[in-house]
Design a protein around this motif. Structure first.
Motif, PDB file in Angstrom:
ATOM      1  N   PRO A   1      -6.632 -13.791  56.433  1.00  0.00           N
ATOM      2  CA  PRO A   1      -7.081 -13.902  55.043  1.00  0.00           C
ATOM      3  C   PRO A   1      -6.123 -14.755  54.215  1.00  0.00           C
ATOM      4  CG  PRO A   1      -6.260 -11.688  55.489  1.00  0.00           C
ATOM      5  CD  PRO A   1      -6.224 -12.442  56.776  1.00  0.00           C
ATOM      6  N   VAL A   2      -6.686 -15.412  53.209  1.00  0.00           N
ATOM      7  CA  VAL A   2      -5.921 -16.251  52.300  1.00  0.00           C
ATOM      8  C   VAL A   2      -6.162 -15.750  50.883  1.00  0.00           C
ATOM      9  CG1 VAL A   2      -5.693 -18.578  51.326  1.00  0.00           C
ATOM     10  CG2 VAL A   2      -6.060 -18.288  53.787  1.00  0.00           C
ATOM     11  N   ALA A   3      -5.074 -15.639  50.119  1.00  0.00           N
ATOM     12  CA  ALA A   3      -5.165 -15.323  48.689  1.00  0.00           C
ATOM     13  C   ALA A   3      -4.503 -16.475  47.936  1.00  0.00           C
ATOM     14  CB  ALA A   3      -4.473 -14.008  48.379  1.00  0.00           C
ATOM     15  N   LEU A   4      -5.049 -16.798  46.799  1.00  0.00           N
ATOM     16  CA  LEU A   4      -4.493 -17.858  45.959  1.00  0.00           C
ATOM     17  C   LEU A   4      -3.737 -17.211  44.807  1.00  0.00           C
ATOM     18  CD1 LEU A   4      -7.642 -20.163  45.772  1.00  0.00           C
ATOM     19  CD2 LEU A   4      -5.860 -20.076  47.544  1.00  0.00           C
TER      20      LEU A   4
ATOM     21  N   ALA B   1      -7.023 -21.232  58.809  1.00  0.00           N
ATOM     22  CA  ALA B   1      -6.679 -19.819  58.600  1.00  0.00           C
ATOM     23  C   ALA B   1      -7.909 -18.949  58.774  1.00  0.00           C
ATOM     24  CB  ALA B   1      -6.072 -19.615  57.214  1.00  0.00           C
ATOM     25  N   ARG B   2      -9.016 -19.366  58.208  1.00  0.00           N
ATOM     26  CA  ARG B   2     -10.266 -18.604  58.325  1.00  0.00           C
ATOM     27  C   ARG B   2     -10.666 -18.432  59.785  1.00  0.00           C
ATOM     28  NH1 ARG B   2     -15.063 -16.981  56.348  1.00  0.00           N
ATOM     29  NH2 ARG B   2     -16.984 -17.716  57.301  1.00  0.00           N
ATOM     30  N   GLU B   3     -10.625 -19.525  60.534  1.00  0.00           N
ATOM     31  CA  GLU B   3     -11.035 -19.479  61.941  1.00  0.00           C
ATOM     32  C   GLU B   3     -10.085 -18.638  62.789  1.00  0.00           C
ATOM     33  OE1 GLU B   3     -11.492 -23.604  62.927  1.00  0.00           O
ATOM     34  OE2 GLU B   3     -13.411 -23.743  61.859  1.00  0.00           O
ATOM     35  N   ALA B   4      -8.834 -18.505  62.336  1.00  0.00           N
ATOM     36  CA  ALA B   4      -7.872 -17.657  63.040  1.00  0.00           C
ATOM     37  C   ALA B   4      -7.984 -16.197  62.610  1.00  0.00           C
ATOM     38  CB  ALA B   4      -6.457 -18.174  62.797  1.00  0.00           C
ATOM     39  N   GLY B   5      -8.846 -15.920  61.625  1.00  0.00           N
ATOM     40  CA  GLY B   5      -9.023 -14.549  61.152  1.00  0.00           C
ATOM     41  C   GLY B   5      -7.933 -14.101  60.202  1.00  0.00           C
TER      42      GLY B   5
ATOM     43  N   THR C   1      -4.153  -4.792  49.979  1.00  0.00           N
ATOM     44  CA  THR C   1      -5.591  -4.561  49.835  1.00  0.00           C
ATOM     45  C   THR C   1      -6.380  -5.674  50.506  1.00  0.00           C
ATOM     46  OG1 THR C   1      -5.328  -3.286  47.799  1.00  0.00           O
ATOM     47  CG2 THR C   1      -7.466  -4.331  48.146  1.00  0.00           C
ATOM     48  N   VAL C   2      -6.001  -6.920  50.241  1.00  0.00           N
ATOM     49  CA  VAL C   2      -6.688  -8.059  50.858  1.00  0.00           C
ATOM     50  C   VAL C   2      -6.430  -8.078  52.359  1.00  0.00           C
ATOM     51  CG1 VAL C   2      -6.795 -10.585  50.968  1.00  0.00           C
ATOM     52  CG2 VAL C   2      -6.721  -9.436  48.745  1.00  0.00           C
ATOM     53  N   LEU C   3      -5.182  -7.885  52.746  1.00  0.00           N
ATOM     54  CA  LEU C   3      -4.802  -7.922  54.155  1.00  0.00           C
ATOM     55  C   LEU C   3      -5.593  -6.893  54.961  1.00  0.00           C
ATOM     56  CD1 LEU C   3      -1.160  -8.057  55.384  1.00  0.00           C
ATOM     57  CD2 LEU C   3      -2.752  -6.478  56.378  1.00  0.00           C
ATOM     58  N   ASN C   4      -5.777  -5.702  54.407  1.00  0.00           N
ATOM     59  CA  ASN C   4      -6.481  -4.638  55.118  1.00  0.00           C
ATOM     60  C   ASN C   4      -7.979  -4.626  54.841  1.00  0.00           C
ATOM     61  OD1 ASN C   4      -4.493  -3.390  56.743  1.00  0.00           O
ATOM     62  ND2 ASN C   4      -3.558  -2.565  54.888  1.00  0.00           N
ATOM     63  N   ASP C   5      -8.472  -5.664  54.163  1.00  0.00           N
ATOM     64  CA  ASP C   5      -9.899  -5.828  53.941  1.00  0.00           C
ATOM     65  C   ASP C   5     -10.515  -4.623  53.223  1.00  0.00           C
ATOM     66  OD1 ASP C   5     -12.281  -7.179  53.986  1.00  0.00           O
ATOM     67  OD2 ASP C   5     -12.765  -6.682  56.052  1.00  0.00           O
TER      68      ASP C   5
ATOM     69  N   VAL D   1     -12.520 -14.238  54.981  1.00  0.00           N
ATOM     70  CA  VAL D   1     -11.781 -13.228  55.738  1.00  0.00           C
ATOM     71  C   VAL D   1     -10.981 -12.412  54.726  1.00  0.00           C
ATOM     72  CG1 VAL D   1      -9.969 -12.834  57.451  1.00  0.00           C
ATOM     73  CG2 VAL D   1     -11.624 -14.694  57.772  1.00  0.00           C
ATOM     74  N   GLY D   2     -11.063 -11.099  54.811  1.00  0.00           N
ATOM     75  CA  GLY D   2     -10.362 -10.239  53.861  1.00  0.00           C
ATOM     76  C   GLY D   2     -11.180  -9.905  52.640  1.00  0.00           C
ATOM     77  N   ASP D   3     -12.381 -10.396  52.550  1.00  0.00           N
ATOM     78  CA  ASP D   3     -13.242 -10.122  51.396  1.00  0.00           C
ATOM     79  C   ASP D   3     -14.642  -9.752  51.892  1.00  0.00           C
ATOM     80  OD1 ASP D   3     -13.867  -9.870  48.703  1.00  0.00           O
ATOM     81  OD2 ASP D   3     -14.570 -11.927  48.548  1.00  0.00           O
ATOM     82  N   THR D   4     -14.689  -8.916  52.915  1.00  0.00           N
ATOM     83  CA  THR D   4     -15.972  -8.629  53.543  1.00  0.00           C
ATOM     84  C   THR D   4     -16.578  -7.292  53.141  1.00  0.00           C
ATOM     85  OG1 THR D   4     -14.854  -7.695  55.465  1.00  0.00           O
ATOM     86  CG2 THR D   4     -15.442 -10.023  55.558  1.00  0.00           C
ATOM     87  N   GLN D   5     -15.889  -6.512  52.359  1.00  0.00           N
ATOM     88  CA  GLN D   5     -16.407  -5.194  52.022  1.00  0.00           C
ATOM     89  C   GLN D   5     -16.672  -5.080  50.533  1.00  0.00           C
ATOM     90  OE1 GLN D   5     -13.965  -2.045  53.524  1.00  0.00           O
ATOM     91  NE2 GLN D   5     -13.551  -3.123  55.409  1.00  0.00           N
TER      92      GLN D   5
END
Length: 183
Positions: A128-131, A122-126, A166-170, A24-28
């Motif tokens: 995004p996670v960043a480390l 987190a993924r299933e809730a949609g 950037t990650v949050l807005n995909d 999630v957040g890394d789809t584009q």
């Protein structure tokens, strides 16, 4: 019967939040042809699940305090089991429905299945996670959208708040992003 149908509909709605084969957040891989307005900074709620070394989180918290982004901090400092506190922090932030979860100094080696479960929630809730400066990332790359490497000396570093948005807005981004807390 009606309850079973409602449950099935809810499960389908949740799985619609999870892109196939990507985080999630890394789809584009590129900008979409149709422009979209994502979450604005002043509407964003970002969770920082902190490192057992709270001093590692201070520059990030200070940088987030300088911009108009709500930040929720989960501290694992002084915890008897910081890893368990951090995993529970991820689950708690899923329940709070934040827009992005950032996990500092993640090390999945001691409890890989526990981390997979927390990050999968987190993924299933949609969400995004960043480390942030991960020590050992999960083997399943669909559980996080990016790894931020904090380097305030790198000339090409991206401001951490910009990387988070950037990650949050995909929006298109590298899998690993060098970030800075310096404005």
């Amino acid at each position: 019967m009606a309850a079973a149908l409602a449950c099935a509909a809810a499960c389908l709605a949740l799985t619609a939040c999870t892109p196939a084969g990507k985080a999630v957040g890394d789809t584009q891989a590129k900008q979409p042809e149709v422009a979209h307005v994502g979450i604005q900074r002043n509407e964003a709620r970002i969770a920082l699940v902190g490192s057992p070394t709270a001093a590692a989180d201070e520059p990030v918290l200070d940088a987030m305090g300088d911009v108009d982004i709500q930040t929720v901090y989960v501290s694992s400092k002084d915890a008897k089991d910081p890893d368990a506190v951090m995993r529970q922090g991820v689950r708690d932030m899923v329940d709070r429905v934040v827009n992005l979860i950032v996990v500092s100094d993640l090390d999945t080696t001691a409890e890989p299945s526990g981390w997979d479960d927390a990050l999968r929630a987190a993924r299933e809730a949609g969400i995004p996670v960043a480390l942030l400066n991960p020590k050992h990332a999960p083997d399943d790359a669909t559980l996080y959208a990016a790894a931020f490497v904090l380097n305030d000396r790198a000339a090409d570093a991206v401001r951490i708040d910009d990387a988070m948005m950037t990650v949050l807005n995909d929006e298109p981004h590298e899998r690993q992003i060098v970030v800075t807390t310096i404005r």
